[in-house]
Write an enzyme that holds these catalytic residues in place. Structure first.
Site, short mmCIF file in Angstrom:
data_model
loop_
_atom_site.label_atom_id
_atom_site.label_comp_id
_atom_site.label_asym_id
_atom_site.label_seq_id
_atom_site.Cartn_x
_atom_site.Cartn_y
_atom_site.Cartn_z
CG LEU A 145 -2.01 -0.99 1.40
CD1 LEU A 145 -2.69 -0.81 2.76
CD2 LEU A 145 -3.03 -0.87 0.28
CG ASP A 146 0.47 4.50 -2.83
OD1 ASP A 146 1.23 3.65 -3.32
OD2 ASP A 146 -0.27 5.24 -3.51
NE ARG A 147 6.18 7.51 5.17
CZ ARG A 147 7.36 8.06 5.43
NH1 ARG A 147 8.21 8.26 4.44
NH2 ARG A 147 7.68 8.40 6.65
CB THR A 149 -3.01 4.05 1.02
OG1 THR A 149 -2.86 4.82 -0.18
CG2 THR A 149 -4.34 3.33 0.98
#
Length: 321
Positions: A145-147, A149
């Site tokens: 997951l993106d940081r 998110t």
């Protein structure tokens, strides 16, 4: 796993057994060379000192059962004691667990925490989890997951589980759903974006993703949940899993995710900051899949973080349509 000495008593040849098959070579080496800095592990990979079946490999290479891995002599003496996880870190991670069995964990990842070390981040959730659970020898990220998110993050506890989950993901049998608050008020109830995405690197090393005909196929499905005067809450289904996919597809629609400083709109973000939004409004709220041989899907939900829930209540009171 079997080992033999060859040419030099300090060189090891390790034969990979089925429990490790599918693991990246860099992660495999970190397990074999405990106490060695990651920077040194990447250095010996770049220099070709690590060989698999007598050939050079790069860090993303996934080892297979029967591979012969040459591990060069490396100093493993620690000059400092191993890091000791703080009580706050232990509490944060244990409270983040929303599901666990003997095969996997699902964490409700906080926004702002990287899933793994690298790119200027010394460590992330997976490294911290390994510190907190030293007896769990095979903890691995199933996806990323993106940081920025938050939400459902799958962690395998066995090598065999990792292989199965990766296979399910390749076959598009893992359903991942997100909640996103988009700029603009949608009249339509559902939309589908099927536009290819390509990674680009700007000056200074910043990575961005663009809609590009030469990119990889990417599909995102949106369903409107709530409509406000200047924003729309949507449920997002990822059909593919490209880097920054929801963020880029939303911006391409003309409705970027609120709080997105990379692909978003400055004016819209400023208005939402005044209402208390201090992060990207993107939350992986549900993951579901069916384990091979079982009759029912495993469905795991991650509650919406309090700050995002409070923002929705403010919007509802102010200008829900």
């Amino acid at each position: 796993m079997s080992e033999s000495k060859k040419n030099s008593p300090s060189v090891r040849i390790v034969e990979v057994d089925s429990e490790y098959a599918g693991q990246r070579i860099d992660n495999f080496l970190m397990g074999q060379l405990k106490g060695v800095p990651k920077s040194h592990i990447y250095r010996i990979l770049r220099k070709g000192e690590v060989r698999v079946n007598k050939g050079r490999v790069k860090a993303p290479y996934k080892i297979r059962t029967g591979d012969l891995v040459r591990i060069p002599p490396v100093r493993t003496d620690r000059t400092e004691p191993p890091p000791h996880p703080s009580e706050q870190l232990r509490t944060t991670l244990e409270q983040a667990v929303v599901f666990e069995d003997e095969r996997l964990l699902v964490l409700n990842k906080p926004s702002g925490m990287a899933v793994h070390g690298g790119s200027g981040v010394s460590s992330g959730m997976i490294e911290a989890l390994r510190l907190v659970r030293p007896d769990e020898r095979h903890l691995e990220l199933v996806h990323r997951l993106d940081r920025e998110t938050s939400g459902c993050l799958l962690i395998s506890k066995r090598r065999s589980s990792l292989r199965i989950l990766h296979e399910l993901m390749r076959e598009n049998r893992v359903d991942k759903r997100y909640l996103a608050l988009l700029a603009g008020s949608w009249r339509k109830g559902a939309r589908v974006v099927d536009m290819p995405l390509k990674k680009n690197t700007l000056k200074g090393g910043e990575r961005v993703v663009r809609v590009d005909a030469e990119g990889k196929q990417a599909e995102t499905r949106y369903k409107r949940l709530r409509r406000f005067k200047d924003a729309t809450l949507v449920d997002v289904e990822l059909i593919t899993g490209r880097t920054h996919q929801i963020r880029v597809h939303s911006a391409w629609l003309g409705s970027p995710i609120l709080g997105d400083t990379k692909y978003g709109e400055d004016d819209a973000n400023k208005r939402m900051r005044q209402m208390g939004l201090r992060r990207l409004f993107l939350h992986a709220h549900q993951v579901s899949f069916r384990w091979p041989g079982e009759k029912h899907d495993l469905i795991v939900n991650a509650p919406l973080p309090q700050d995002l829930a409070e923002l929705l209540e403010k919007l509802k009171a102010k200008d829900e349509i």
